[in-house]
Scaffold this motif. Structure first.
Motif, PDB file in Angstrom:
ATOM      1  N   ALA A 174       0.864  -1.184   0.000  1.00  0.00           N
ATOM      2  CA  ALA A 174       0.000   0.000   0.000  1.00  0.00           C
ATOM      3  C   ALA A 174       0.898   1.231   0.000  1.00  0.00           C
ATOM      4  O   ALA A 174       1.903   1.262   0.714  1.00  0.00           O
ATOM      5  CB  ALA A 174      -0.924   0.004   1.213  1.00  0.00           C
ATOM      6  N   SER A 176       1.052   5.491   0.201  1.00  0.00           N
ATOM      7  CA  SER A 176       0.507   6.836   0.380  1.00  0.00           C
ATOM      8  C   SER A 176       1.655   7.834   0.377  1.00  0.00           C
ATOM      9  O   SER A 176       2.785   7.505   0.748  1.00  0.00           O
ATOM     10  CB  SER A 176      -0.303   6.950   1.680  1.00  0.00           C
ATOM     11  N   ARG A 363      -6.651   8.216   8.233  1.00  0.00           N
ATOM     12  CA  ARG A 363      -6.867   7.143   9.195  1.00  0.00           C
ATOM     13  C   ARG A 363      -7.491   5.923   8.523  1.00  0.00           C
ATOM     14  O   ARG A 363      -7.171   4.777   8.880  1.00  0.00           O
ATOM     15  CB  ARG A 363      -7.728   7.650  10.350  1.00  0.00           C
ATOM     16  N   GLU A 364      -8.337   6.165   7.538  1.00  0.00           N
ATOM     17  CA  GLU A 364      -8.929   5.052   6.785  1.00  0.00           C
ATOM     18  C   GLU A 364      -7.866   4.314   5.976  1.00  0.00           C
ATOM     19  O   GLU A 364      -7.903   3.084   5.865  1.00  0.00           O
ATOM     20  CB  GLU A 364     -10.043   5.567   5.874  1.00  0.00           C
ATOM     21  N   PHE A 365      -6.911   5.060   5.401  1.00  0.00           N
ATOM     22  CA  PHE A 365      -5.834   4.422   4.653  1.00  0.00           C
ATOM     23  C   PHE A 365      -5.060   3.457   5.550  1.00  0.00           C
ATOM     24  O   PHE A 365      -4.790   2.313   5.176  1.00  0.00           O
ATOM     25  CB  PHE A 365      -4.885   5.467   4.075  1.00  0.00           C
ATOM     26  N   SER A 367      -6.069   2.080   8.413  1.00  0.00           N
ATOM     27  CA  SER A 367      -6.924   0.975   8.832  1.00  0.00           C
ATOM     28  C   SER A 367      -7.043  -0.094   7.748  1.00  0.00           C
ATOM     29  O   SER A 367      -6.947  -1.297   8.020  1.00  0.00           O
ATOM     30  CB  SER A 367      -8.323   1.526   9.172  1.00  0.00           C
ATOM     31  N   GLU A 368      -7.225   0.319   6.502  1.00  0.00           N
ATOM     32  CA  GLU A 368      -7.359  -0.621   5.397  1.00  0.00           C
ATOM     33  C   GLU A 368      -6.027  -1.324   5.103  1.00  0.00           C
ATOM     34  O   GLU A 368      -6.003  -2.531   4.823  1.00  0.00           O
ATOM     35  CB  GLU A 368      -7.871   0.102   4.157  1.00  0.00           C
ATOM     36  N   ALA A 369      -4.912  -0.572   5.189  1.00  0.00           N
ATOM     37  CA  ALA A 369      -3.615  -1.171   4.914  1.00  0.00           C
ATOM     38  C   ALA A 369      -3.245  -2.221   5.956  1.00  0.00           C
ATOM     39  O   ALA A 369      -2.531  -3.182   5.651  1.00  0.00           O
ATOM     40  CB  ALA A 369      -2.546  -0.081   4.867  1.00  0.00           C
ATOM     41  N   SER A 371      -5.417  -4.128   7.548  1.00  0.00           N
ATOM     42  CA  SER A 371      -6.461  -5.157   7.657  1.00  0.00           C
ATOM     43  C   SER A 371      -6.007  -6.479   7.022  1.00  0.00           C
ATOM     44  O   SER A 371      -5.081  -6.509   6.213  1.00  0.00           O
ATOM     45  CB  SER A 371      -7.744  -4.677   6.990  1.00  0.00           C
TER      46      SER A 371
END
Length: 371
Positions: A174, A176, A363-365, A367-369, A371
């Motif tokens: 992932a 960013s 924060r969503e990035f 959390s998804e990374a 998971s």
């Protein structure tokens, strides 16, 4: 259930407030989410060589003369620089959860996830080339590899445009980044990956993490304006502008300069000693007004709801602060000196609401990374 283990490769050993505080923000946020997170204590050899006092790349009479002159000046400043470095490194060891020192991937502890970033981890001018850890070219032994707010800053040409380094990042699970320019470029090179723009870790974490860091710290018992510059290109203009504002507000002036606190409560400044990153943050929290040329100076002013002005230096230097001001609706806080007095009132409730919205994708990035 055992917490998932996270290691972070970043520039935590820089003698720089932004570098240390972004590392603190990211590792603290991850720990607060229930992860066993640590900074990987790695300092690239290329960086040490690049910033060495005595590094001479090639020999010629002219180069040798320049080398001798520059290093003579540096030698004169060595005691001051050594004191500053020791202050930062002592602080880093006390404050940041870290692994033992790592020089090669054979010494790397086992992790479930490895983060690379934030900061200019992909700037090859700092690391002496495409460092294998920052570019994901190492044995991670099954760990998922994630970049958070990676950057090459103003070194896009040397780090990416004139090289094939972007292809190295294909090993990341992932990705960013912190700038639009890098996001667009990497998306064009890594078409099968989604490149996400995220916030600097100080903003990702938010003010509560830094309130905890500075709890009980009160730097000065009188009202003051705080000056913090990263480039002293307009020093005379900034000093005069601050002086006039201090007269109108009836307060003292504190300046953070060369990692020291200087207080002006009359005609001159007095040296009040070293400023560690905790004191740095506390000075922003308790300031009556802030005048800065720094992105992190802007960020902490916003987080602590302190009235502030960002003095324009150049498009390159201004870019990150300007982007932050745009997204919080405070474009008028970026000023070019000399100028008239800026408005004092800021609708902090609206600014804070916008900050909460800005944090969500970052924060969503994460959390998804994870998971």
């Amino acid at each position: 259930m055992t917490s998932k283990r996270i290691g972070i490769f970043t520039f935590h050993r820089a003698t720089n407030y932004g570098a240390v505080l972004q590392a603190y923000g990211l590792v603290s946020y991850l720990i607060s989410q229930g992860y066993d997170a640590k900074i990987i204590d790695y300092k690239p050899r290329g960086m040490a060589k690049t910033f060495s006092f005595f590094h001479l790349q090639s020999f010629s009479p002219k180069r040798i003369m320049v080398f001798l002159y520059v290093n003579f000046i540096r030698l004169l400043e060595l005691p001051k620089k050594t004191k500053r470095r020791n202050m930062f490194w002592k602080y880093i060891h006390y404050t940041l959860p870290m692994t033992s020192k790592v020089d090669d991937d054979t010494e790397l502890p086992e992790f479930d996830f490895i983060f690379v970033g934030s900061d200019q981890v992909w700037s090859t001018c700092f690391t002496g080339g495409a460092d294998k850890f920052y570019y994901g070219q190492f044995n991670r032994r099954g760990a998922k590899l994630i970049s958070y707010a990676g950057s090459a800053a103003e070194d896009m040409e040397g780090s990416f445009y004139s090289t094939n380094n972007a292809k190295l990042l294909d090993t990341f699970d992932a990705i960013s980044v912190r700038e639009d320019e890098l996001k667009l470029f990497l998306q064009s090179q890594l078409i099968n990956k989604e490149i996400v723009k995220v916030l600097d870790p100080t903003l990702l974490a938010g003010v509560e993490y830094y309130e905890e860091l500075i709890a009980g710290v009160h730097p000065y018992d009188k009202p003051y304006i705080l000056i913090y510059q990263v480039i002293r290109k307009q020093d005379a203009e900034i000093q005069e502008y601050t002086k006039q504002k201090a007269i109108r507000l009836g307060c003292s002036i504190i300046e953070i300069k060369e990692s020291k606190m200087f207080i002006r409560d009359g005609n001159g400044f007095k040296d009040y000693g070293m400023v560690d990153p905790t004191m740095f943050v506390a000075l922003f929290k308790h300031a009556m007004h802030v005048i800065t040329t720094s992105f992190h100076g802007t960020a902490f002013s916003l987080m602590f709801n302190r009235p502030f002005d960002v003095v324009s230096i150049s498009p390159e230097v201004d870019s990150r602060a300007k982007d932050l001001l745009y997204h919080t609706g405070l474009n008028d806080r970026l000023i070019a000196l000399p100028c008239e007095e800026t408005p004092i009132d800021i609708d902090w409730q609206t600014v804070n609401q916008k900050f909460e919205e800005l944090r969500k994708p970052s924060r969503e990035f994460i959390s998804e990374a994870l998971s």
